[in-house]
Design a protein around this motif. Sequence first.
Motif, short mmCIF file in Angstrom:
data_model
loop_
_atom_site.label_atom_id
_atom_site.label_comp_id
_atom_site.label_asym_id
_atom_site.label_seq_id
_atom_site.Cartn_x
_atom_site.Cartn_y
_atom_site.Cartn_z
N ILE A 171 -22.40 14.21 -6.67
CA ILE A 171 -23.47 13.49 -5.96
C ILE A 171 -24.82 14.15 -6.17
CG2 ILE A 171 -24.30 12.76 -3.70
CD1 ILE A 171 -21.40 12.47 -2.83
N PHE A 196 -29.80 8.14 -1.32
CA PHE A 196 -28.90 9.00 -0.54
C PHE A 196 -28.06 9.93 -1.40
CE2 PHE A 196 -29.14 5.02 2.06
CZ PHE A 196 -30.03 5.53 2.99
N PHE A 197 -27.98 9.62 -2.68
CA PHE A 197 -27.08 10.38 -3.55
C PHE A 197 -27.86 11.15 -4.60
CE2 PHE A 197 -24.79 6.63 -2.02
CZ PHE A 197 -23.77 7.26 -1.33
N LEU A 232 -25.44 13.61 5.89
CA LEU A 232 -26.58 13.93 5.03
C LEU A 232 -27.38 12.67 4.68
CD1 LEU A 232 -25.08 16.62 2.60
CD2 LEU A 232 -26.76 16.98 4.40
N PHE A 242 0.83 -1.20 0.00
CA PHE A 242 0.00 0.00 0.00
C PHE A 242 0.87 1.26 0.00
CE2 PHE A 242 -2.46 3.39 1.95
CZ PHE A 242 -3.59 3.36 1.15
N MET A 292 -2.23 1.91 5.57
CA MET A 292 -3.50 1.86 4.85
C MET A 292 -4.65 2.34 5.73
SD MET A 292 -5.23 -1.16 2.63
CE MET A 292 -5.84 -2.14 3.96
N ALA A 307 -5.00 6.00 5.68
CA ALA A 307 -5.65 6.49 4.47
C ALA A 307 -7.16 6.32 4.57
CB ALA A 307 -5.12 5.75 3.25
N PHE A 308 -7.59 5.15 5.03
CA PHE A 308 -9.02 4.90 5.12
C PHE A 308 -9.68 5.80 6.16
CE2 PHE A 308 -8.38 0.92 2.74
CZ PHE A 308 -9.38 1.13 1.80
N LYS A 347 -8.68 8.78 7.05
CA LYS A 347 -8.74 10.13 6.47
C LYS A 347 -9.88 10.22 5.46
CE LYS A 347 -4.50 12.73 6.50
NZ LYS A 347 -3.48 13.32 5.65
N PHE A 348 -9.97 9.17 4.67
CA PHE A 348 -10.99 9.12 3.63
C PHE A 348 -12.39 9.15 4.25
CE2 PHE A 348 -13.32 6.53 0.33
CZ PHE A 348 -13.31 7.52 -0.64
N PRO A 364 -19.38 14.65 6.14
CA PRO A 364 -20.58 15.44 5.84
C PRO A 364 -21.60 14.68 4.99
CG PRO A 364 -18.59 16.69 5.36
CD PRO A 364 -18.15 15.32 5.70
N PHE A 365 -21.08 13.90 4.05
CA PHE A 365 -22.00 13.14 3.17
C PHE A 365 -22.67 12.01 3.95
CE2 PHE A 365 -18.78 15.02 0.42
CZ PHE A 365 -19.60 15.78 -0.40
N PHE A 368 -13.15 10.25 7.24
CA PHE A 368 -13.34 11.55 7.89
C PHE A 368 -13.77 12.59 6.85
CE2 PHE A 368 -11.71 15.67 9.44
CZ PHE A 368 -12.48 15.76 10.60
N PHE A 369 -13.11 12.50 5.69
CA PHE A 369 -13.42 13.41 4.60
C PHE A 369 -14.88 13.26 4.15
CE2 PHE A 369 -13.68 13.99 -0.04
CZ PHE A 369 -13.39 15.34 -0.11
N LEU A 370 -15.37 12.03 4.20
CA LEU A 370 -16.74 11.77 3.74
C LEU A 370 -17.80 12.05 4.81
CD1 LEU A 370 -16.32 8.48 1.67
CD2 LEU A 370 -16.56 10.79 0.80
N LEU A 391 -29.78 2.59 -2.47
CA LEU A 391 -28.63 3.43 -2.13
C LEU A 391 -28.66 4.76 -2.88
CD1 LEU A 391 -25.66 0.89 -1.89
CD2 LEU A 391 -26.57 2.30 -0.06
#
Lengths: 479, 316
Positions: free
Chosen positions: A465, B158-159, B18, A185, B1, B4-5, B7-8, B14-15, B10-12, B155
């Motif tokens: 989105i 939601f989008f 919602l 990774f 890894m 990264a996940f 962070k990813f 807000p979505f 955390f970044f998501l 799904l």
Amino acid sequence: MNFFSPEFFGYFLIVITLYYTLDNKYQKFLILLASSVFIGSLSISILAYTYLFILLNYLFAHLLTKFKERPSVKKIIFNISMFIVIGALVFFKYINFILSSVIQFLHIFHLNIQDSSLKLILPIGISFYTFQSIGYLLQIYRGNEDMEKNIIIFFNYFLFFPKFLSGPIEQSKHFFPQLKNTFHFSYSNFVTGMRFILWGAFKKLVIADRLALIIDGLYPNLHQFSGNLLIITFLLQPLHVYCDFSGYTDIAIGMGKIFGLKLTENFRQPFFSTGVSDFWRRWHMSLTNWCNEYIFKRIMFKKRKWGIWASVYALFVTFLVIGIWHGPHWNFIILGILQGIAINYEFFTKRFRLRIAGKLPKKPVLYMSYLITYLFVCFSLVFFYAPSTSDATYFLSHIFTNIDFSKINLLFLDRMDKIIVLFSLLFVLIMDFRQENGKGIMTTIGAWPGWVRKAYYYVILILLIYFGSPVKEFVYMQF
Amino acid sequence: MLKAFKKFLFFLTPFIFLSLFIFLVDPYNLFNVSHIFNDQVKYKCTNRSLAVSPRGNILWKVIAFERNSTPNLLLGDSKFENISSECLEKVMGGESYNLTIPGGNYQTLIDLFWMAAKSVKLENVIIEVSFLSYNASYNNVDLYTPARQIIDHPLKYFFNLDYLKDSFFVLYYYITKNEHLVDWRSKLPDDPWQRSGKWITSVFSQKNYVYPEKYFNKLMNIATYCKNKHINLIFVIAPDYFQMHTLIKNNKLENEYKRFKQDIKKIGKTVDLDTGLPISYNKENYYDYLHVKPELEDSLLMMISPTILSDSNSDN
């Protein structure tokens, strides 16, 4: 599962997590499994056909290696392999076109034969992996490469799911060595990969699928529209296909990067081309490189005694193949011929044009060459999009009729759509312009301050989105 | 890894919030898990504007119907949208559902018929039809497919900006209790007569009337299916305000109008209420050229006697 379904997003994350948690020796197997599940989710019969196709390729590669010391046997095996590989492509993709053309031809002699078109399901991605197969078998036949004995790696070369649907067409010498590596990774690969995916999805969902509403709305009812919409469509078509296809490629490259694989670049700022030949060096590069390697150079070598006419002939044949590669349609043949004519014209008038350009200021000449090339691409793409040759000629012959720019109605696009498309297109073209001047898109994004980068990600994600258009199939998936 | 996940993820965030919000509000009862807001509030919000009403109604009604399918069904467009379930049950003689979709076209009701036929063994079906949309070049918007996609792929709920807006609207209406927000009629800028008159004239004056052979054939298929399955099927032609006929005449569409009626009668048993009933001459009974006032819709349906319905199969 398509690339933009939430199901695929979840699937991809699970596969990636497993990919980097499992022992390295299982990584290749996981790629095969993940690709098979993805293709199987589209169609089990297509997966079965592709497996059979790859097994046959493996067998031919094995036989070519086994008989490499016996040229005559090797040649027979190679010819059989080409007959089967190309034959399968012709059968699935071109047989109905050939049959109907023959029937139409016989009508001239008053021989009336009933239309007997076959009901076939075109295996998705067939044109892409068939070209990979031809190139690979040719390399082994010529002795330039050794056969890949590991059958899992061999399968992954064809099936790797990010590129399966619409390429890039990977050359074996580039892809096999990568598939043999073990992968660990890498945070930077993950981030860059995600950036590529986001950028590709933005081009596809926010721009291409909105422009598709205009194009898809126009062609079925072509005769109802005035010159206004024809001119706008004429100018938008290159941007649509670019955002659609390069969007797909960026997503594929991004996914590949996360898997630790570097897929071939397919586009290099095509709208900054100074001529048609330059355009084809920047557009669908994996296909043009393949054609250059296995068709153009081959013909040039064989017909070297013809001198300058060898390149004229080679160019025509190469672009005819590129045209026909797109599908069984007279429009695609015309598309190929047009490119052949334009590039030959550029070839023969190069000195003359350079002489005139030398007397003029550089920048205007450059911009003018961008514009002329773009307009030629617009013209060619009418044949790409029109459902029939008569529709294409109708389009071109009516493009300047009833023009009234005070009454522009961009079918199905509301005010919000127009604003989004306009600003998004500007953004893409600015980024392409920067890249053309040596500032790569991903590098540019990476160099932004953290908060700008995050804001950019959020804006793009919100656009994707909540303001994405209804997802359409990728244009090049039909090939 | 893991970094990264994390962070990813955390970044998501807000979505994810919602999506959770949409899940909790559930403006169309797609998941039917969270009931923070009652059904009445949610349904009113699906009718909040002319633009939202078609997509909102079809999603709401298909979800509700598939969850609790009834053997008796009313299909059609906005002309019968306010028919009460009591009235329907009286006419149909059992559990019934009003599956009319404002803004729907013939394709919508055809899609909904087959959806219903898949969900339940139908007994009685009333289809309200109108001349205005019996035209192949009339509003071809596909309302059913997007609704189907959401139901089949939850799904996607939601989008989608529409469902996010719907969720916020439900919350806003619930807090403010402002009825004006959900009354689309009161929000229209112009007089309904002027608006509908302009609209009808624009539809008719386009001179692009195309005979809708595909609809005729598809309705014929429905009629054949109903006959084979012993389903009582009745078509109802709702009464327009009498001046609608002047508009038809002015636009030289009389022959097309006659053919429309002939076609419908050819397909199945038809109750034609657009024949100059006294109700049609009184402007007070109408909201605009096409729609009787909501409170009068029940009385129109009551003109269909249960015997007509039960005889429909034998008469076809």
